[in-house]
Design a protein around this motif. Sequence first.
Motif, mmCIF file in Angstrom:
data_model
loop_
_atom_site.group_PDB
_atom_site.id
_atom_site.type_symbol
_atom_site.label_atom_id
_atom_site.label_comp_id
_atom_site.label_asym_id
_atom_site.label_seq_id
_atom_site.Cartn_x
_atom_site.Cartn_y
_atom_site.Cartn_z
ATOM 1 N N UNK A 195 0.843 -1.196 0.000
ATOM 2 C CA UNK A 195 0.000 0.000 0.000
ATOM 3 C C UNK A 195 0.878 1.246 0.000
ATOM 4 N N UNK A 196 0.514 2.214 -0.855
ATOM 5 C CA UNK A 196 1.229 3.491 -0.881
ATOM 6 C C UNK A 196 0.217 4.598 -1.162
ATOM 7 N N UNK A 197 -0.375 5.108 -0.103
ATOM 8 C CA UNK A 197 -1.394 6.138 -0.247
ATOM 9 C C UNK A 197 -0.814 7.427 -0.812
ATOM 10 N N UNK A 198 0.406 7.744 -0.452
ATOM 11 C CA UNK A 198 1.013 8.986 -0.915
ATOM 12 C C UNK A 198 1.338 8.943 -2.402
ATOM 13 N N UNK A 199 1.704 7.776 -2.915
ATOM 14 C CA UNK A 199 1.986 7.674 -4.345
ATOM 15 C C UNK A 199 0.719 7.949 -5.153
ATOM 16 N N UNK A 200 -0.398 7.415 -4.695
ATOM 17 C CA UNK A 200 -1.674 7.700 -5.358
ATOM 18 C C UNK A 200 -1.962 9.198 -5.337
#
Length: 312
Positions: A245-250
């Motif tokens: 999971x990478x919320x910041x990349x999204x």
Amino acid sequence: MEFIKGFTFAPFARKGSYLKKKTYESLDNLKERVGINFIILVPNGLQDTPQSEEICYISNSTVSDEELEDIINYAKDIGLRIAIKPTVNCKNGTWRAYINFFDEDVHCEPKWSKWFASYTDFQIHYATIAQKTGCEMFIAGCEMVMSERRENEWRKLISDIRNVYKGIVSYNTDKYQEHNVKWWDCIDVISSSGYYPISDWEKELNRIEKVVKKYNKPFFFAEAGCMSTKGSSEVPNDWSLEGNIDLNEQAEWYKTMFESSIKREWVSGFAMWDWAGSQYLLSRAKNDKGYDVYGKPAEKIIKKYYDMVVKE
């Protein structure tokens, strides 16, 4: 055309999905949290394989006409504009872009003529509902890449749609295909799926701009989105990507898309992919790796730019 601050809402919903209270609550959430003024609804048409000639839209895999009309009326009541985008999928899981037939009819083989007859019936059914309910836009399908070379059939389809629907007519081509469609002159608004790598936005917008200027039509991204999975910002169209999971990349992908796009005067909006009719608990947002932005940093990015844009 008023700037589209949109989302695709609850796409490919099964029969009964739009009857649920939580679906209406999700739509309220979307308007309140993101500040949208536009939704795209996506009735589901199904054919068995990419070479099947018949499209079904009356099974339990597709919302009923009554519930579709009800949610359109509700969306209008809360101040939203609506587009209907009837979209065909293959039951065997093959992406719709690969629906294809021989260019010349061959005895005992499936044919474009029969498929387009079924596809036209599918589109006209929902164009009639769009007219009845006062939808502001009708989008005649999505990402039908292999069929787009069949120019005469598409022109006839658009003409048939206009016989029953008097609003704005668009078509949603796929990423990288904007310059390949030769019949943009017969629709009102060019639209495409904006799943471009984070590093390529400026280059791809430069390419799309040439198409928009050639046909002198409004343009918007009828789909755009990126999963919150590590690596998705470079392959935002790959829903099967595995990773952490990478919320910041999204969020960074959305920020780059907006910063690249809104300075282009010819970009008339977005309809992000997608907002679910049945939402996870907010406490679970940090564990979701999909395209959803509900409760994630990307949601705030979208709202920030939607609040900022005042284009008319």
